[in-house]
Motif scaffolding. Structure first.
Motif, PDB file in Angstrom:
ATOM      1  N   PRO A 381       0.804  -1.228   0.000  1.00 12.80           N
ATOM      2  CA  PRO A 381       0.000   0.000   0.000  1.00 12.80           C
ATOM      3  C   PRO A 381       0.839   1.282   0.000  1.00 12.80           C
ATOM      4  O   PRO A 381       1.963   1.295   0.498  1.00 12.80           O
ATOM      5  N   ALA A 382       0.265   2.345  -0.547  1.00 15.77           N
ATOM      6  CA  ALA A 382       0.875   3.671  -0.436  1.00 15.77           C
ATOM      7  C   ALA A 382       0.877   4.095   1.027  1.00 15.77           C
ATOM      8  O   ALA A 382       0.025   3.660   1.799  1.00 15.77           O
ATOM      9  N   PRO A 383       1.842   4.941   1.418  1.00 17.12           N
ATOM     10  CA  PRO A 383       1.894   5.386   2.820  1.00 17.12           C
ATOM     11  C   PRO A 383       0.580   6.035   3.290  1.00 17.12           C
ATOM     12  O   PRO A 383       0.198   5.868   4.447  1.00 17.12           O
ATOM     13  N   GLU A 384      -0.098   6.749   2.412  1.00 17.00           N
ATOM     14  CA  GLU A 384      -1.394   7.326   2.790  1.00 17.00           C
ATOM     15  C   GLU A 384      -2.361   6.200   3.155  1.00 17.00           C
ATOM     16  O   GLU A 384      -3.082   6.268   4.153  1.00 17.00           O
ATOM     17  N   ALA A 385      -2.372   5.160   2.305  1.00 16.48           N
ATOM     18  CA  ALA A 385      -3.323   4.061   2.493  1.00 16.48           C
ATOM     19  C   ALA A 385      -3.090   3.296   3.797  1.00 16.48           C
ATOM     20  O   ALA A 385      -4.027   2.742   4.373  1.00 16.48           O
ATOM     21  N   THR A 386      -1.848   3.285   4.266  1.00 14.04           N
ATOM     22  CA  THR A 386      -1.554   2.517   5.490  1.00 14.04           C
ATOM     23  C   THR A 386      -2.311   3.063   6.705  1.00 14.04           C
ATOM     24  O   THR A 386      -2.514   2.327   7.675  1.00 14.04           O
ATOM     25  N   HIS A 387      -2.721   4.324   6.646  1.00 10.94           N
ATOM     26  CA  HIS A 387      -3.475   4.887   7.769  1.00 10.94           C
ATOM     27  C   HIS A 387      -4.831   4.199   7.920  1.00 10.94           C
ATOM     28  O   HIS A 387      -5.266   3.887   9.031  1.00 10.94           O
ATOM     29  N   GLY A 388      -5.505   3.971   6.808  1.00 11.18           N
ATOM     30  CA  GLY A 388      -6.789   3.267   6.854  1.00 11.18           C
ATOM     31  C   GLY A 388      -6.599   1.830   7.328  1.00 11.18           C
ATOM     32  O   GLY A 388      -7.416   1.295   8.087  1.00 11.18           O
ATOM     33  N   ILE A 389      -5.497   1.220   6.885  1.00  9.86           N
ATOM     34  CA  ILE A 389      -5.214  -0.161   7.309  1.00  9.86           C
ATOM     35  C   ILE A 389      -5.002  -0.218   8.821  1.00  9.86           C
ATOM     36  O   ILE A 389      -5.514  -1.114   9.499  1.00  9.86           O
ATOM     37  N   ALA A 390      -4.251   0.767   9.351  1.00 14.12           N
ATOM     38  CA  ALA A 390      -3.979   0.783  10.795  1.00 14.12           C
ATOM     39  C   ALA A 390      -5.287   0.864  11.582  1.00 14.12           C
ATOM     40  O   ALA A 390      -5.457   0.166  12.602  1.00 14.12           O
ATOM     41  N   THR A 391      -6.213   1.676  11.113  1.00 14.44           N
ATOM     42  CA  THR A 391      -7.505   1.783  11.807  1.00 14.44           C
ATOM     43  C   THR A 391      -8.283   0.469  11.704  1.00 14.44           C
ATOM     44  O   THR A 391      -8.878   0.001  12.677  1.00 14.44           O
ATOM     45  N   ALA A 392      -8.252  -0.128  10.508  1.00 15.56           N
ATOM     46  CA  ALA A 392      -8.964  -1.398  10.313  1.00 15.56           C
ATOM     47  C   ALA A 392      -8.394  -2.479  11.231  1.00 15.56           C
ATOM     48  O   ALA A 392      -9.134  -3.252  11.844  1.00 15.56           O
ATOM     49  N   ILE A 393      -7.068  -2.523  11.341  1.00 13.36           N
ATOM     50  CA  ILE A 393      -6.432  -3.513  12.223  1.00 13.36           C
ATOM     51  C   ILE A 393      -6.833  -3.264  13.677  1.00 13.36           C
ATOM     52  O   ILE A 393      -7.161  -4.187  14.418  1.00 13.36           O
ATOM     53  N   HIS A 394      -6.832  -1.990  14.057  1.00 10.69           N
ATOM     54  CA  HIS A 394      -7.227  -1.625  15.424  1.00 10.69           C
ATOM     55  C   HIS A 394      -8.648  -2.115  15.714  1.00 10.69           C
ATOM     56  O   HIS A 394      -8.910  -2.729  16.763  1.00 10.69           O
ATOM     57  N   GLU A 395      -9.563  -1.876  14.779  1.00  8.62           N
ATOM     58  CA  GLU A 395     -10.957  -2.290  14.981  1.00  8.62           C
ATOM     59  C   GLU A 395     -11.099  -3.813  14.946  1.00  8.62           C
ATOM     60  O   GLU A 395     -11.895  -4.387  15.689  1.00  8.62           O
TER      61      GLU A 395
END
Lengths: 453, 453
Positions: A381-395
């Motif tokens: 993923p692009a570095p921007e996209a990793t932010h959404g992934i981090a939230t998804a992992i958290h949830e």
């Protein structure tokens, strides 16, 4: 065989963009004139944007028809796939069902062409032959170059000199699509020449690049300016993402409990989330929509709701937004697309009304999430996209802890093919946390002397 | 809206690979032992490859079932789209109908994962925990890293030091998927240590990298070796491309008159062309299948049909192939994937039997074609892919000159996101022709002292 990918065919590309303003309980407040501080109308935007886009900026129509020519170009990469993330679910050992919408299949590699193509189309319709813009990391400049080329419009990109020198491949990509790319500040504008005269060795800034692009548009009859996020019409165009995702989730026989997207100026988040938020506003559903921002640029989670300028130098209208102040310079994180001081007005109003949520992740956490995702799902993923992934992992981790199988959907807004240096830095231990202290936040907010709402 | 894209859904991923050997009028000649020069059987490959792949290497079964687990991974990016190139047709003002199959949507960005995933699967089935390979430019190394990661197999990539130093982003990509990447020659092998002792500053070569990867596999029980082209089983796996394309052309209500693909070792070409060639062999159709090679490495158009080694140092079995000689070192063109001295045995036999055609393009012509394509269709092609485009443009121009509306299909085997330096060189006028003289060709062929067929 697992049902990993939910595809649509090209005839299922949505025919309308969704304008959430029509459904908002509280409409966004009007912009103010930067000098008089009085409310201004759409006519103030006429020197910079074609009429059709200004109309879309202020319309309260709920559905805006997508021109056939735009859908035709969209079909080069749309509909984009929606994936069930079986690999990530397994890696996290979560009872959650995780889905992601993947926008990296566009030729420019991100969601940005969704609006770039529409903007190029409307400009061409009104006889515009040249569009100017600024770019930092290069995602937006690439997308607009791609779009202008297809409509035979000249594209001038003012690229922050630091990026121009350090990210030559994004520049070559734009050149390949025929765009002219200037290191900003440049000799092509009055603003650029003035700054160069004072400091020939300056590395530039996004604020300077905006000034150059805007000057070119404002002083040339056949030239307009294009913006890649923040504004209402940009968000509108991006709803194609969520409109497709709604169809795909229906095909999967699922509805998300949680919808997540990275947050820079708002178009990425708006694109996926607004068509789902519609179910809350229309039918009283309670889908949680979460905007995911970097801890180093936390306007939604730690900023103030106030009128503020869209640019650094204070030339744009004053907009009612969550902001850290137009003078705030975010840390040089790799997720360049999220380094913006304020949030677009629609998202700001929705957050103020508690209709959406926001979270922030630090720089190390998002790269951990990005590598976990790449190894579990295969896409880097692009570095921007990793932010959404981090939230998804958290949830998803919360689902495991609570033993609740929620359905999570996030926007994988782009691939990381042009961001390998960022991953190299991560593996080399060079990625550091950039979190703002209470004092820094409080200083930023106190010093912001623009009008209150 | 034009019907630009012909999509299949994930349930339409073909269930079988097509083995053209079953339909060939003249079967390939057997390989010879490198020492004794006597024909050898499949057992000679046992130290390097798992049994299932060796079986596929020699099978004469017409259809080979694709395991469900492989189709499941394929569904991450397959079926890949097939496009009608309306933009290119318009740019060329040709009556031809041009279609292209796009393989750049895989996470590694090319067609290479089609075989990497299959090879990783069969190795895992036989308890192999480590796979070694060599890589030059990095496409194959990336694909195998991606595939091994998904099957939890350790991947060791020996990357030619010159590339390792000059193309760090491909290396980081492999690391992101968890692979170990060694600059070759390395300290990890006997072969590497010996060469480093003699010349510590060597920039390496593909031949050396092969020796290292093969040594690791041959000397470790749980380790096997993987090759990204040339061999029969690799070509077999790539027929997934053409199997899909046949379905898609049927959906489009069209059958190609001409099928074109870039040519390195043969798997790219075999992948698209063999399933169409089947119509010629089975039903007497006369679809022209054209392999497109670089003028700087013209084994098909100017080489000799002879037994030759697959590697540079002469350790592999002798194969009956069109070759320029195993000592031939192609010019350092950007299309690194096409820099191989010989052609796989199946393709060589088909060419000898005049069942396929071959053409060569010089280095400047292919980049012109690549930029024309990028501007007309939006996708920036990999340098390898530009060779197929150049042939398609050549044929489309002939259609215009002759006033004949033929249907052309070519394989757009990968995107150019990691090849922007090549485009920069092109725009800077640094791309030069590399054509071999009659004297050079004749010297190469005369000096080749391997057995005649």
């Amino acid at each position: 065989m697992k049902n990993r990918k939910i595809t649509l065919n090209e005839h299922e590309i949505p025919e309308k963009w969704y304008n959430i303003i029509a459904d908002m309980p509280n409409k966004p407040l009007p912009p103010l004139h930067p000098g008089t501080k009085e409310p201004i109308g759409p006519e103030a935007l006429a020197p910079l944007f074609p009429g059709a886009l200004i109309e879309q900026e202020v319309t309260s129509e709920k559905w805006v028809e997508i021109p056939d020519e735009v859908r035709d170009i969209y079909s080069l990469w749309r509909p984009t796939p929606l994936y069930r993330a079986y690999g990530l679910e397994k890696a996290l050992d979560t009872p959650a069902k995780i889905y992601y919408k993947y926008e990296g299949t566009s030729p420019a590699g991100s969601h940005k062409p969704n609006t770039a193509v529409a903007q190029a189309y409307y400009n061409k319709q009104e006889g515009i032959n040249r569009i100017t813009t600024e770019t930092g990391a290069g995602q937006w400049g690439s997308a607009l170059s791609f779009a202008c080329n297809l409509f035979d419009i000249e594209c001038e990109v003012y690229m922050v000199r630091l990026s121009y020198d350090h990210k030559p491949y994004r520049k070559v990509m734009m050149n390949t699509w025929g765009a002219k790319v200037f290191p900003s500040p440049s000799e092509a504008t009055e603003a650029g020449r003035k700054i160069l005269a004072e400091d020939p060795d300056t590395t530039g800034s996004l604020g300077i690049a905006i000034s150059e692009a805007v000057e070119r548009a404002a002083t040339n009859e056949d030239t307009k300016y294009a913006l890649g996020s923040v504004l209402n019409h940009v968000k509108l165009h991006q709803t194609i993402i969520g409109q497709e995702a709604v169809q795909q989730m229906e095909k999967a026989g699922d509805l998300p409990d949680i919808v997540i997207a990275p947050f820079g100026g708002g178009s990425n988040f708006a694109g996926l989330a607004f068509p789902f938020l519609r179910f809350n506003l229309e039918e009283g559903k309670s889908i949680r929509c979460i905007a995911s921002e970097p801890a180093s640029c936390p306007k939604l989670t730690r900023g103030v709701f106030k009128y503020d300028f869209g640019d650094t130098v204070g030339m744009t209208p004053l907009l009612p937004m969550y902001t850290l102040g137009h003078n705030f310079i975010p840390a040089p994180i790799h997720a360049g697309g999220l380094r913006y001081h304020g949030a677009g007005v629609i998202v700001s109003q929705l957050l103020r009304d508690k209709l959406i949520e926001a979270v922030a992740h630090d720089n190390v956490e998002v790269f951990e999430a990005g590598v976990t995702f790449a190894r579990a799902e295969g896409i880097i993923p692009a570095p921007e996209a990793t932010h959404g992934i981090a939230t998804a992992i958290h949830e998803a981790n919360k689902c495991r802890e609570e033993g609740v199988p929620r359905t999570i959907l996030f926007n994988l807004c782009g691939h990381g093919n042009f961001d390998m240096k960022a991953y190299e830095d991560y593996f080399d231990g060079k990625i550091v946390k950039h979190e703002l202290s209470e004092e820094e936040i409080s200083k930023l907010i106190t010093e912001l002397d623009t009008p209150d709402v």
